[in-house]
Design a protein around this motif. Structure first.
Motif: not given
Ligand SMILES: O=C(O)C(=O)C[C@]1(C(=O)O)C=C[C@@H](O)C=C1
Length: 430
Positions: A143-146, A182-184, A215-217, A240-242, A304-308
């Protein structure tokens, strides 16, 4: 920060899994090194540049034209030799590079108090052969964004949750996973510094990138109303994003950081917390049986989050599609060094997409003595730069050969295809 330990039955990887497993010695990857060559027939560290701006500019022009006229690539990836090779953690590495942390020295602070989990046959399975499912480590719980980023990067992968970023790195190094995602950086919260530091401490290679709209809830137990809440918990980036939206919603309650967004949702569900909400994805709501109190609460719809993506082996860089290359360097003594380094790219029309500086942990301070005014203490930095070119391009190789002249340390973290998927800020990152 809270540590939301997964229940013992959880499949989330943590150090207890990793530290107790036998280490494999096969297929250790030599670090990506740039072979030092004096590309222009000049002494290392000196271009004979005069002190005036005009001198510097004309020297730059000469260097630039020299660089273009080089017929042979002046750098090599993974083919370079170094005088200073030592074996650290089973890897061949250059001792002047920043160290890899030996597995036994990870330190008690990082270990979790969970009992060691016995190894299973599937833990010991080697990396998949062609055609089988790719195992992709990510930090967080389902369920994590990662996890969503892992799915975007590798659509049919088996996503492996890890309780810390460090564990995700080690999962790949120890062949438990084939890739880590991983998010960078995030468009609102900025860089995720921890991962920049880990990129340097480990020997994995960046093999790709994905950008994920986030997209946060706001999630709570079913039946809970906003007025009942006394705190909101989530990953610090998500909080911090919200930040502004929470205030606009009248939620001037305590905000607490936890390890990941979905872990926050799981924590509320597991502990039946009626006074706490989590910021997480709609998928996390579904997985942990929570209701969505507010949808799309990120301060900016284009969040938007950038992952590598990381792998044990680098990919072979190509020129038939847009590539990006990530490097890290520490600059040498001298004036305008950063300017000189960056101009190596500018002269070759190579766009930089990112520059990030981090304190140089091994050499934090440089002392500059002046008999008249005393000793100045400058902070030393490591610079992370992403540029839009492939290491298969001669202009990129020459730019790096030139950069090497001004730097005391240089490493290519990876040369990889750019994420060119169409941009749709309204689509859900969950
Ligand atoms: O906590 C999560 O769900 C993640 O995937 C980590 C994480 C992050 O480290 O920035 C990834 C994307 C979002 O920006 C918020 C959190």
């Amino acid at each position: 920060m809270h540590t939301l330990s997964p229940p013992p039955s959880s499949n989330v990887l943590n150090f207890n899994h990793i530290i107790t497993r036998p280490r494999r010695s096969l297929n250790r990857v030599a670090p990506t090194r740039i072979l030092i060559k004096c590309a222009y027939g000049l002494e290392h560290g000196s271009y004979g540049v005069g002190s005036s701006r005009a001198d510097w500019q004309s020297s730059c022009a000469i260097l630039s034209s020299n660089a273009f006229s080089q017929e042979k690539p002046s750098t090599e990836i993974n083919g370079g030799k170094s005088d200073n090779i030592a074996a650290i953690n089973g890897h061949k590495t250059n001792v002047t590079d920043l160290q890899l942390v030996p597995i036994g020295n990870l330190g008690g602070e990082l270990s979790k108090p969970l009992p060691p989990k016995p190894l299973t046959i599937s833990d010991l399975a080697p990396a998949p052969m062609h055609g089988s499912q790719l195992r992709v480590a990510y930090q967080g719980v389902p369920g994590a964004y990662s996890e969503a980023a892992a799915g975007k990067a590798y659509p049919n992968c088996e996503a492996i949750p890890c309780d810390q970023f460090e564990v995700a790195f080690q999962a790949v190094e120890l062949w438990i996973a084939d890739r880590a995602v991983l998010p960078v950086e995030n468009s609102l919260g900025g860089s995720i510094h921890r991962n920049y530091d880990l990129l340097l401490r480990h020997r994995l290679h960046i093999v790709g990138e994905v950008q994920l709209p986030v997209h946060h809830c706001l999630l709570a137990l079913p039946g809970i109303r906003k007025e009942y809440l006394t705190r909101v918990i989530s990953h610090p980036q998500a909080l911090s994003q919200c930040e502004h939206t929470l205030t606009k919603l009248g939620l001037n309650v305590a905000r607490e950081a936890v390890d990941d967004t979905a872990g926050a949702a799981e924590f509320i569900a597991t502990n039946s917390l009626r006074d706490t909400a989590a910021i997480a994805s709609a998928r996390a709501a579904e997985l942990y049986g929570l209701q969505i109190l507010a949808d799309g609460i990120q301060d900016d719809p284009s969040n938007v989050t950038r992952f590598v993506m990381l792998a044990r082996e680098p990919i072979i860089p190509r020129t038939d599609r847009p590539f990006k290359t990530s490097i890290v360097f520490a600059h040498d003594k001298g004036t305008s060094v950063l300017f000189k380094v960056l101009s190596a790219f500018a002269f070759r029309n190579i766009s930089l997409t990112k520059i990030e500086s981090r304190p140089h942990r091994n050499r934090p301070i440089r002392l500059v003595d002046d008999a008249n005014v005393g000793t100045a203490k400058h902070f030393e930095y490591l610079f992370y730069v992403d540029f839009e070119a492939s290491m298969a391009e001669i202009r990129a190789q020459n730019a790096l050969a030139e950069v090497q002249e001004f730097t005391s340390f240089l490493r290519v973290l990876g040369s990889y295809p750019m994420d060119m998927t169409p941009w749709s800020p309204s689509s859900r990152g969950d």
